[in-house]
Design an enzyme around this catalytic site. Structure first.
Site, PDB file in Angstrom:
ATOM      1  CB  VAL A  70      -0.962   0.005   1.198  1.00 33.55           C
ATOM      2  CG1 VAL A  70      -1.821   1.264   1.200  1.00 33.55           C
ATOM      3  CG2 VAL A  70      -1.855  -1.225   1.156  1.00 33.55           C
ATOM      4  CE1 TYR A  71       4.972   5.659   3.026  1.00 31.27           C
ATOM      5  CE2 TYR A  71       6.845   4.545   2.041  1.00 31.27           C
ATOM      6  CZ  TYR A  71       6.294   5.657   2.638  1.00 31.27           C
ATOM      7  OH  TYR A  71       7.063   6.779   2.846  1.00 31.27           O
ATOM      8  CB  ALA A  72       5.335   0.372  -2.797  1.00 32.03           C
TER       9      ALA A  72
END
Length: 257
Positions: free
Chosen positions: A152-154
């Site tokens: 999700v962060y990437a």
């Protein structure tokens, strides 16, 4: 009259370094952060300049709307979408509330705050928008051995990169500039808040990240990677992106027949 900058996540790390640099460069600053006490400390440290503290939680729709209303009403010359959360963990382990917080802070908030300022910037024929992401935006093809996993962060940072590049093209000729700022590991509180000890890892200072951002604007860069010595690597990546985009056909590729 002083130029006006709006900085989110202004109470620590890269945001704080931006606020400090801009104040020293003569900007009036709207400093946005969750921590009201730290915002007050920033104001008290610079009594000689105009710093307007705005306590807001950009993980909430109400917080975003409140800041967007301010941004739309003020002649913002420089918007720095810096606020962020990490929540480094595989998707299956990421609680729904943390996933929502991450996407809201790193995708929705920059989108809506940029939307709030861009019309005024176009009318005035000048302005700059800096979206702070990270080199993790390029990490999608990494194998499973590369840790920590953080889909999700990437994905959120990859969105910021594509958003910045596409918006820059949309605004060509208007006098409004857009920059995606993609640092690597930076010496801030960011990872500590996630329970990660990176004290033994070489890290860039937040002040150097800000220096790179401002110099990148002078160089005409849309994408600024402060720790990447060979900038031709970026050219190679983006040329490959466009080659893949342009190489599509309405015919089914032979490997799928």
């Amino acid at each position: 009259m002083s130029k006006l900058a709006l900085v989110t996540g202004a109470t620590s790390g890269i945001g704080s370094a931006f606020a400090e640099r801009l104040v020293s460069d003569g900007y009036a600053v709207i400093a946005v952060g969750r921590n009201a006490e730290r915002l007050d400390q920033l104001v008290e440290a610079h009594p000689e300049v105009k710093i307007r503290p705005v306590a807001a939680d950009l993980s909430t729709l109400a917080g975003i709307q409140g800041v967007a209303d301010i941004a739309a009403a003020e002649p913002v010359d420089l918007l720095i979408n810096n606020a962020g959360v990490a929540h480094y963990m595989p998707l299956a382990d990421l609680p729904a509330d943390k996933a929502t917080e991450l996407v809201t802070v790193k995708v929705l908030a920059p989108t809506l705050l940029t939307r709030a300022v861009v019309g005024g910037m176009q009318e005035r024929g000048s302005g700059t928008i800096i979206n702070v992401g990270g080199m993790i935006a390029f990490s999608g093809p990494a194998p499973s051995s590369v840790m920590p996993r953080r889909a999700v962060y990437a994905g959120a940072l990859a969105n910021l990169l594509a958003f910045s590049q596409t918006l820059s093209a949309e605004l060509e000729g208007t006098g409004v500039r857009v920059q995606a700022l993609l640092p690597g590991v930076v010496a801030t509180e960011f990872h500590t808040r996630q329970g990660m000890d990176l004290s033994a890892v070489p890290r860039m200072s937040a002040a150097d990240v800000v220096t790179a951002a401002l110099r990148g604007l002078e160089l005409g860069e849309t994408v600024t990677a402060p720790g990447l010595e060979d900038s031709s690597l970026l050219d190679t990546v983006f040329a490959a992106d466009l080659a893949a985009f342009g190489g599509q056909s309405p015919q089914l590729a032979s490997r799928y027949r």
